[in-house]
Design a protein around this motif. Structure first.
Motif, PDB file in Angstrom:
ATOM      1  N   LEU A  68      -6.292   5.722 -17.661  1.00 36.07           N
ATOM      2  CA  LEU A  68      -7.259   6.576 -17.489  1.00 36.07           C
ATOM      3  C   LEU A  68      -8.667   5.932 -16.540  1.00 36.07           C
ATOM      4  CD1 LEU A  68      -7.633   6.072 -21.401  1.00 36.07           C
ATOM      5  CD2 LEU A  68      -6.743   8.335 -19.945  1.00 36.07           C
ATOM      6  N   SER A  69      -8.223   5.037 -16.051  1.00 35.62           N
ATOM      7  CA  SER A  69      -8.878   4.151 -15.185  1.00 35.62           C
ATOM      8  C   SER A  69      -8.262   3.663 -14.136  1.00 35.62           C
ATOM      9  CB  SER A  69      -9.915   3.189 -15.483  1.00 35.62           C
ATOM     10  OG  SER A  69      -9.589   2.462 -16.255  1.00 35.62           O
ATOM     11  N   ARG A  70      -8.965   3.094 -12.661  1.00 27.28           N
ATOM     12  CA  ARG A  70      -7.902   1.843 -12.124  1.00 27.28           C
ATOM     13  C   ARG A  70      -7.782   0.512 -11.966  1.00 27.28           C
ATOM     14  NH1 ARG A  70     -11.677   3.456  -6.422  1.00 27.28           N
ATOM     15  NH2 ARG A  70     -13.233   2.925  -8.565  1.00 27.28           N
ATOM     16  N   GLY A  71      -6.984   0.809 -13.141  1.00 26.68           N
ATOM     17  CA  GLY A  71      -6.871  -1.342 -13.550  1.00 26.68           C
ATOM     18  C   GLY A  71      -5.744  -1.512 -12.472  1.00 26.68           C
ATOM     19  N   TYR A  72      -5.165  -3.082 -13.137  1.00 24.89           N
ATOM     20  CA  TYR A  72      -3.971  -3.679 -12.532  1.00 24.89           C
ATOM     21  C   TYR A  72      -2.516  -2.590 -12.158  1.00 24.89           C
ATOM     22  CZ  TYR A  72      -1.279  -7.448 -10.820  1.00 24.89           C
ATOM     23  OH  TYR A  72      -0.509  -8.110 -10.472  1.00 24.89           O
ATOM     24  N   HIS A  73      -2.909  -2.329 -13.289  1.00 20.74           N
ATOM     25  CA  HIS A  73      -1.105  -1.379 -13.852  1.00 20.74           C
ATOM     26  C   HIS A  73      -1.041  -0.617 -11.820  1.00 20.74           C
ATOM     27  CE1 HIS A  73       0.106  -4.019 -16.906  1.00 20.74           C
ATOM     28  NE2 HIS A  73      -1.439  -3.364 -16.804  1.00 20.74           N
ATOM     29  N   VAL A  74      -2.553   0.182 -11.984  1.00 20.78           N
ATOM     30  CA  VAL A  74      -2.017   1.268 -11.305  1.00 20.78           C
ATOM     31  C   VAL A  74      -2.331   1.320  -9.537  1.00 20.78           C
ATOM     32  CG1 VAL A  74      -3.761   3.211  -9.911  1.00 20.78           C
ATOM     33  CG2 VAL A  74      -3.497   2.785 -13.204  1.00 20.78           C
ATOM     34  N   THR A  75      -3.287  -0.352  -9.794  1.00 19.17           N
ATOM     35  CA  THR A  75      -3.576  -0.600  -7.927  1.00 19.17           C
ATOM     36  C   THR A  75      -2.574  -1.836  -7.530  1.00 19.17           C
ATOM     37  OG1 THR A  75      -5.014  -2.547  -8.848  1.00 19.17           O
ATOM     38  CG2 THR A  75      -5.741  -0.649  -8.573  1.00 19.17           C
ATOM     39  N   THR A  76      -1.437  -2.175  -8.674  1.00 15.77           N
ATOM     40  CA  THR A  76      -0.730  -3.467  -8.237  1.00 15.77           C
ATOM     41  C   THR A  76       0.711  -3.405  -8.573  1.00 15.77           C
ATOM     42  OG1 THR A  76      -2.578  -5.044  -8.176  1.00 15.77           O
ATOM     43  CG2 THR A  76      -0.361  -5.599  -7.994  1.00 15.77           C
ATOM     44  N   ASP A  77       0.921  -3.172 -10.043  1.00 18.69           N
ATOM     45  CA  ASP A  77       2.400  -3.041 -10.752  1.00 18.69           C
ATOM     46  C   ASP A  77       3.119  -1.595 -10.247  1.00 18.69           C
ATOM     47  OD1 ASP A  77       2.122  -5.318 -12.160  1.00 18.69           O
ATOM     48  OD2 ASP A  77       1.280  -4.502 -14.161  1.00 18.69           O
ATOM     49  N   ILE A  78       1.898  -0.573 -10.488  1.00 19.48           N
ATOM     50  CA  ILE A  78       2.895   0.494 -10.071  1.00 19.48           C
ATOM     51  C   ILE A  78       3.185   0.876  -8.418  1.00 19.48           C
ATOM     52  CG2 ILE A  78       2.851   2.766  -9.571  1.00 19.48           C
ATOM     53  CD1 ILE A  78       1.450   3.156 -13.003  1.00 19.48           C
ATOM     54  N   PRO A  79       2.777   0.396  -7.074  1.00 16.51           N
ATOM     55  CA  PRO A  79       3.011   0.679  -6.043  1.00 16.51           C
ATOM     56  C   PRO A  79       4.302  -0.699  -5.530  1.00 16.51           C
ATOM     57  CG  PRO A  79       1.101  -0.034  -6.021  1.00 16.51           C
ATOM     58  CD  PRO A  79       0.867   0.419  -7.263  1.00 16.51           C
ATOM     59  N   ALA A  80       3.856  -2.415  -6.494  1.00 16.97           N
ATOM     60  CA  ALA A  80       5.195  -2.734  -7.128  1.00 16.97           C
ATOM     61  C   ALA A  80       6.574  -2.465  -6.786  1.00 16.97           C
ATOM     62  CB  ALA A  80       4.408  -4.000  -7.689  1.00 16.97           C
ATOM     63  N   TYR A  81       6.445  -1.624  -7.821  1.00 16.69           N
ATOM     64  CA  TYR A  81       7.687  -1.485  -8.284  1.00 16.69           C
ATOM     65  C   TYR A  81       8.711  -0.272  -7.940  1.00 16.69           C
ATOM     66  CZ  TYR A  81       7.553  -3.097 -13.827  1.00 16.69           C
ATOM     67  OH  TYR A  81       7.237  -3.665 -14.598  1.00 16.69           O
ATOM     68  N   VAL A  82       7.545   0.635  -6.984  1.00 11.86           N
ATOM     69  CA  VAL A  82       7.933   1.389  -6.035  1.00 11.86           C
ATOM     70  C   VAL A  82       8.389   1.223  -5.384  1.00 11.86           C
ATOM     71  CG1 VAL A  82       6.873   3.648  -4.820  1.00 11.86           C
ATOM     72  CG2 VAL A  82       5.784   3.168  -6.862  1.00 11.86           C
ATOM     73  N   ALA A  83       7.469  -0.459  -4.682  1.00 10.82           N
ATOM     74  CA  ALA A  83       8.007  -0.555  -3.117  1.00 10.82           C
ATOM     75  C   ALA A  83       9.861  -1.904  -3.881  1.00 10.82           C
ATOM     76  CB  ALA A  83       7.514  -1.811  -2.754  1.00 10.82           C
ATOM     77  N   ALA A  84      10.116  -1.738  -5.058  1.00 11.63           N
ATOM     78  CA  ALA A  84      11.253  -2.532  -5.023  1.00 11.63           C
ATOM     79  C   ALA A  84      12.130  -1.739  -5.514  1.00 11.63           C
ATOM     80  CB  ALA A  84      10.581  -3.964  -6.774  1.00 11.63           C
ATOM     81  N   SER A  85      12.026  -0.349  -5.529  1.00  6.94           N
ATOM     82  CA  SER A  85      13.126   0.434  -6.026  1.00  6.94           C
ATOM     83  C   SER A  85      13.674   0.716  -4.653  1.00  6.94           C
ATOM     84  CB  SER A  85      12.231   1.878  -6.683  1.00  6.94           C
ATOM     85  OG  SER A  85      11.665   2.659  -5.514  1.00  6.94           O
ATOM     86  N   GLY A  86      12.836   0.545  -3.525  1.00  5.19           N
ATOM     87  CA  GLY A  86      13.343   0.946  -2.039  1.00  5.19           C
ATOM     88  C   GLY A  86      13.065   2.712  -1.484  1.00  5.19           C
ATOM     89  N   HIS A  87      12.820   3.153  -2.816  1.00  4.54           N
ATOM     90  CA  HIS A  87      12.581   4.244  -2.374  1.00  4.54           C
ATOM     91  C   HIS A  87      11.742   4.354  -2.026  1.00  4.54           C
ATOM     92  CE1 HIS A  87      12.476   8.872  -3.243  1.00  4.54           C
ATOM     93  NE2 HIS A  87      13.525   8.952  -4.155  1.00  4.54           N
ATOM     94  N   ARG A  88      11.987   5.175  -0.605  1.00  3.10           N
ATOM     95  CA  ARG A  88      10.492   5.479   0.370  1.00  3.10           C
ATOM     96  C   ARG A  88      10.094   7.140   0.641  1.00  3.10           C
ATOM     97  NH1 ARG A  88      13.501   2.958   5.882  1.00  3.10           N
ATOM     98  NH2 ARG A  88      14.665   0.349   4.374  1.00  3.10           N
ATOM     99  N   ASN A  89      10.333   7.828  -0.228  1.00  2.00           N
ATOM    100  CA  ASN A  89       9.439   9.675  -0.322  1.00  2.00           C
ATOM    101  C   ASN A  89       8.734   9.171  -1.143  1.00  2.00           C
ATOM    102  OD1 ASN A  89       8.885  11.014   1.431  1.00  2.00           O
ATOM    103  ND2 ASN A  89      10.777  12.155   1.058  1.00  2.00           N
TER     104      ASN A  89
END
Length: 230
Positions: A68-89
């Protein structure tokens, strides 16, 4: 070769089966509106993680944070998971709030729980130490105040001051006839239980699977600027 984007709805995670079921129901409702599958991932407590989901997907993907707002999970956790996936798109959309759609849901939930003009209202959020999320929550409180035509107090179930119970007590001390807590939570769980135990005269239900919530999430997917494969 072009691909239609995959859709991934990312929630926090909970040990409560009702909370897990709610995210599944939201994903199903959104998939009906979009006419395509919506995958579900969680950043904490249980899996699959966004990393695990994205590794199994081909082509572009849109990730919508069910927060519901821009917290740690949105600004840090989710981008980190995306980067770790290796998915570039992959494109990650904004969080769900603050937004006019959520304000309308809050107003509907207040009416459902018996709110009447003249009642004092506390907006009960989970709480955060993130300054961007704090700004979002203050804005949401102001938006709800404008809709109700009276000041709405912002308080927290976990992180931050005042606590919801303290805010309710302060309003009663000031002579409030009735104090209603507006739940700024997505689903039932520990934090909603704390709102119910705050001493308020009534507590609204969480935002849940309100039709406007389903439409808001679907709109996030539709309006995402799709990534272009390199």
């Amino acid at each position: 070769m072009s691909f239609s984007p995959s859709h991934v709805l990312v929630a926090h995670g909970t040990r409560k089966q009702s909370g897990i079921a709610l995210i599944g129901d939201l994903a199903h409702g959104v998939s009906v509106l979009l006419g395509t599958d919506v995958h579900v991932a969680f950043v904490d407590v249980l899996g699959p993680t966004p990393c695990e989901v994205l590794r199994d997907l081909d082509g572009p993907a849109v990730v919508v944070p069910a927060f519901l707002s821009r917290g740690y999970h949105v600004t840090t956790d989710i981008p980190a998971y995306v980067a770790a996936s290796g998915h570039r798109n992959v494109v990650i959309t904004d969080a769900l709030g603050p937004s006019p759609q959520l304000t309308r849901i809050l107003a509907d939930r207040l009416v459902e729980c018996g709110w009447r003009p003249g009642d004092s209202v506390v907006l009960g959020a989970a709480g955060t130490s993130n300054p961007h999320a704090q700004s979002d929550l203050r804005r949401k409180s102001a938006l709800l105040s404008a809709v109700l035509g009276d000041r709405v107090e912002l308080a927290f179930a976990a992180t931050g001051d005042p606590t919801v119970a303290d805010a309710v007590a302060q309003l009663h001390t000031r002579g409030a006839r009735r104090v209603i807590v507006s739940s700024y939570l997505l689903s039932d769980g520990l934090f909603q239980d704390r709102l119910r135990c705050s001493g308020a005269d009534a507590v609204a239900e969480p935002l849940g699977t309100h039709p406007a919530m389903v439409r808001l999430i679907a709109s996030r997917f539709r309006r995402a600027r799709l990534p272009i494969a390199a």
